[in-house]
Design an enzyme around this catalytic site. Structure first.
Site, PDB file in Angstrom:
ATOM      1  N   ALA A   1       8.461  10.000  -4.892  1.00 44.52           N
ATOM      2  CA  ALA A   1       9.098   9.439  -3.712  1.00 44.52           C
ATOM      3  C   ALA A   1       8.316   8.846  -2.548  1.00 44.52           C
ATOM      4  O   ALA A   1       8.747   8.138  -1.812  1.00 44.52           O
ATOM      5  CB  ALA A   1      10.089  10.415  -2.930  1.00 44.52           C
TER       6      ALA A   1
ATOM      7  N   SER B   1       9.909   6.099 -14.749  1.00 40.35           N
ATOM      8  CA  SER B   1      10.977   5.209 -14.626  1.00 40.35           C
ATOM      9  C   SER B   1      10.466   3.805 -14.240  1.00 40.35           C
ATOM     10  O   SER B   1       9.453   3.741 -13.885  1.00 40.35           O
ATOM     11  CB  SER B   1      12.187   5.611 -13.893  1.00 40.35           C
ATOM     12  OG  SER B   1      11.753   5.722 -12.406  1.00 40.35           O
TER      13      SER B   1
ATOM     14  N   ARG C   1      14.579  18.133 -14.201  1.00 36.70           N
ATOM     15  CA  ARG C   1      14.741  17.138 -13.310  1.00 36.70           C
ATOM     16  C   ARG C   1      15.443  15.667 -14.099  1.00 36.70           C
ATOM     17  O   ARG C   1      14.771  14.965 -14.640  1.00 36.70           O
ATOM     18  CB  ARG C   1      13.904  16.773 -12.153  1.00 36.70           C
ATOM     19  CG  ARG C   1      14.102  15.706 -11.558  1.00 36.70           C
ATOM     20  CD  ARG C   1      12.806  15.489 -10.609  1.00 36.70           C
ATOM     21  NE  ARG C   1      12.956  14.207  -9.732  1.00 36.70           N
ATOM     22  CZ  ARG C   1      12.322  13.420  -9.558  1.00 36.70           C
ATOM     23  NH1 ARG C   1      11.115  13.323 -10.028  1.00 36.70           N
ATOM     24  NH2 ARG C   1      12.537  12.701  -8.446  1.00 36.70           N
TER      25      ARG C   1
ATOM     26  N   TYR D   1      13.836  11.004 -16.520  1.00 38.13           N
ATOM     27  CA  TYR D   1      12.617  11.095 -16.519  1.00 38.13           C
ATOM     28  C   TYR D   1      12.093  11.955 -17.964  1.00 38.13           C
ATOM     29  O   TYR D   1      10.940  12.313 -18.285  1.00 38.13           O
ATOM     30  CB  TYR D   1      12.266  12.148 -15.457  1.00 38.13           C
ATOM     31  CG  TYR D   1      12.323  11.573 -14.022  1.00 38.13           C
ATOM     32  CD1 TYR D   1      11.467  10.354 -13.800  1.00 38.13           C
ATOM     33  CD2 TYR D   1      13.255  11.891 -13.157  1.00 38.13           C
ATOM     34  CE1 TYR D   1      11.688   9.681 -12.464  1.00 38.13           C
ATOM     35  CE2 TYR D   1      13.526  11.240 -12.013  1.00 38.13           C
ATOM     36  CZ  TYR D   1      12.655  10.402 -11.679  1.00 38.13           C
ATOM     37  OH  TYR D   1      13.122   9.744 -10.454  1.00 38.13           O
TER      38      TYR D   1
ATOM     39  N   ASN E   1       0.936   9.067  -9.714  1.00 40.60           N
ATOM     40  CA  ASN E   1       2.384   8.888  -9.431  1.00 40.60           C
ATOM     41  C   ASN E   1       3.030   9.431  -8.101  1.00 40.60           C
ATOM     42  O   ASN E   1       3.027  10.762  -7.995  1.00 40.60           O
ATOM     43  CB  ASN E   1       3.248   9.723 -10.604  1.00 40.60           C
ATOM     44  CG  ASN E   1       4.769   9.515 -10.650  1.00 40.60           C
ATOM     45  OD1 ASN E   1       5.098   8.743  -9.619  1.00 40.60           O
ATOM     46  ND2 ASN E   1       5.310   9.879 -11.637  1.00 40.60           N
TER      47      ASN E   1
ATOM     48  N   ARG F   1      16.316   0.625 -10.373  1.00 40.55           N
ATOM     49  CA  ARG F   1      17.056   1.564  -9.661  1.00 40.55           C
ATOM     50  C   ARG F   1      17.524   1.426  -8.223  1.00 40.55           C
ATOM     51  O   ARG F   1      17.637   0.207  -7.884  1.00 40.55           O
ATOM     52  CB  ARG F   1      16.212   3.036  -9.741  1.00 40.55           C
ATOM     53  CG  ARG F   1      15.917   3.239 -11.223  1.00 40.55           C
ATOM     54  CD  ARG F   1      14.828   4.392 -11.409  1.00 40.55           C
ATOM     55  NE  ARG F   1      15.575   5.718 -11.032  1.00 40.55           N
ATOM     56  CZ  ARG F   1      15.116   6.863 -10.577  1.00 40.55           C
ATOM     57  NH1 ARG F   1      13.951   6.848 -10.787  1.00 40.55           N
ATOM     58  NH2 ARG F   1      15.913   7.679 -10.128  1.00 40.55           N
TER      59      ARG F   1
ATOM     60  N   GLU G   1      -1.295   2.962 -10.325  1.00 45.71           N
ATOM     61  CA  GLU G   1      -0.118   3.501  -9.991  1.00 45.71           C
ATOM     62  C   GLU G   1       0.902   3.637 -11.308  1.00 45.71           C
ATOM     63  O   GLU G   1       0.963   2.689 -11.989  1.00 45.71           O
ATOM     64  CB  GLU G   1       0.513   2.369  -8.973  1.00 45.71           C
ATOM     65  CG  GLU G   1       1.980   2.949  -8.677  1.00 45.71           C
ATOM     66  CD  GLU G   1       2.743   1.771  -7.702  1.00 45.71           C
ATOM     67  OE1 GLU G   1       2.343   0.690  -7.191  1.00 45.71           O
ATOM     68  OE2 GLU G   1       4.064   2.146  -7.271  1.00 45.71           O
TER      69      GLU G   1
ATOM     70  N   PRO H   1       5.867  14.653  -4.980  1.00 44.45           N
ATOM     71  CA  PRO H   1       6.930  15.494  -5.127  1.00 44.45           C
ATOM     72  C   PRO H   1       8.115  15.547  -6.084  1.00 44.45           C
ATOM     73  O   PRO H   1       8.283  14.292  -6.847  1.00 44.45           O
ATOM     74  CB  PRO H   1       7.585  15.213  -3.727  1.00 44.45           C
ATOM     75  CG  PRO H   1       7.055  13.760  -3.484  1.00 44.45           C
ATOM     76  CD  PRO H   1       5.780  13.643  -4.189  1.00 44.45           C
ATOM     77  N   ASN H   2       8.414  16.652  -6.440  1.00 47.15           N
ATOM     78  CA  ASN H   2       9.374  16.921  -7.627  1.00 47.15           C
ATOM     79  C   ASN H   2       8.977  16.641  -8.985  1.00 47.15           C
ATOM     80  O   ASN H   2       9.835  16.994  -9.680  1.00 47.15           O
ATOM     81  CB  ASN H   2      10.642  16.142  -7.250  1.00 47.15           C
ATOM     82  CG  ASN H   2      11.406  16.310  -5.817  1.00 47.15           C
ATOM     83  OD1 ASN H   2      11.505  17.609  -5.583  1.00 47.15           O
ATOM     84  ND2 ASN H   2      11.304  15.438  -4.993  1.00 47.15           N
TER      85      ASN H   2
ATOM     86  N   HIS I   1       4.420   5.020 -12.755  1.00 51.60           N
ATOM     87  CA  HIS I   1       6.030   5.412 -12.779  1.00 51.60           C
ATOM     88  C   HIS I   1       6.466   5.935 -13.929  1.00 51.60           C
ATOM     89  O   HIS I   1       6.330   5.056 -14.834  1.00 51.60           O
ATOM     90  CB  HIS I   1       7.019   4.712 -11.887  1.00 51.60           C
ATOM     91  CG  HIS I   1       6.193   4.547 -10.499  1.00 51.60           C
ATOM     92  ND1 HIS I   1       6.591   5.523  -9.640  1.00 51.60           N
ATOM     93  CD2 HIS I   1       5.688   3.506  -9.924  1.00 51.60           C
ATOM     94  CE1 HIS I   1       5.929   5.096  -8.296  1.00 51.60           C
ATOM     95  NE2 HIS I   1       5.538   3.670  -8.712  1.00 51.60           N
TER      96      HIS I   1
HETATM   97  C1  DQA Z   1       8.947   8.071  -9.846  1.00 51.51           C
HETATM   98  C2  DQA Z   1      10.079   7.220  -9.521  1.00 51.51           C
HETATM   99  C3  DQA Z   1      10.195   7.258  -8.012  1.00 51.51           C
HETATM  100  O1  DQA Z   1      11.273   6.412  -7.393  1.00 51.51           O
HETATM  101  C4  DQA Z   1      10.914   8.827  -7.685  1.00 51.51           C
HETATM  102  O2  DQA Z   1      11.074   9.085  -6.481  1.00 51.51           O
HETATM  103  C5  DQA Z   1      10.173   9.933  -8.447  1.00 51.51           C
HETATM  104  C6  DQA Z   1       9.539   9.440  -9.814  1.00 51.51           C
HETATM  105  C7  DQA Z   1       8.933   7.898 -11.352  1.00 51.51           C
HETATM  106  O3  DQA Z   1       7.938   8.142 -12.002  1.00 51.51           O
HETATM  107  O4  DQA Z   1       9.569   7.141 -11.953  1.00 51.51           O
HETATM  108  O5  DQA Z   1      10.106  11.036  -8.078  1.00 51.51           O
HETATM  109  O6  DQA Z   1       7.805   7.695  -9.081  1.00 51.51           O
END
Ligand code: DQA
Length: 154
Positions: free
Chosen positions: A78, A103, A19, A24, A75, A108, A99, A11-12, A101
């Site tokens: 959330a 960030s 964003r 990011y 990825n 965080r 996996e 998501p997102n 990410h």
């Molecule tokens: C994320 C890190 C997650 O905590 C966050 O909810 C994201 C992006 C990252 O790629 O850094 O949406 O997965």
């Protein structure tokens, strides 16, 4: 036959570039997809790059990968921090799993310090920015090339 990799985004991540760019970066998800396909083409890998805001859709895609796909890069965004369903689906998939990410969630908020994905995958990459995607495709290429085991049985 070309090996196949699912790159699954949660998501997102469709909002990448707009964003929180300070976290990011400025690349869009489509920019990243193009780069992943470019790296994939160079290694004769089929990159199937996907994004969904819906947990069940992501579970369905992981199930679709079972027996059909050589590796998953995920990825889960959330859902990383909440989804037992994605954890269980990943456990059911026996191919190589990474996996990813953008960030580093450990630097965080504390709610990002738990990952339901980490205990279901082979490798974790975090904190490298959007270039992580290309690097992980290179990594997966290397792992698959050095593996003599059949699809989804690493
Ligand atoms: C994320 C890190 C997650 O905590 C966050 O909810 C994201 C992006 C990252 O790629 O850094 O949406 O997965």
């Amino acid at each position: 036959m070309a090996k196949k990799i699912f790159v699954i985004n949660g998501p997102n991540l469709n909002l990448l570039g707009r964003r929180e760019p300070e976290i990011y970066g400025h690349e869009s998800l489509e920019d990243i997809a193009v780069l992943c396909r470019k790296v994939g083409n160079a290694h004769n890998l089929l990159i199937d790059f996907r994004q969904s805001n819906h947990e069940g859709q992501i579970v369905d895609w992981i199930q679709e990968a079972i027996g059909n796909v050589d590796a998953i890069v995920i990825n889960a965004a959330a859902y990383t921090h909440t989804s037992v369903a994605i954890h269980d689906a990943l456990r059911a998939y026996n191919g190589y799993k990474v996996e990813l990410h953008i960030s580093n969630p450990h630097l965080r908020e504390s709610f990002r310090h738990t990952s339901y994905v980490s205990t279901a995958v082979d490798a974790i990459v975090a904190g490298l920015g959007t270039m992580a995607y290309e690097l992980v495709i290179e990594l997966v290429h290397d792992v698959l090339r050095n593996s003599t085991k059949p699809r989804s049985a690493l």
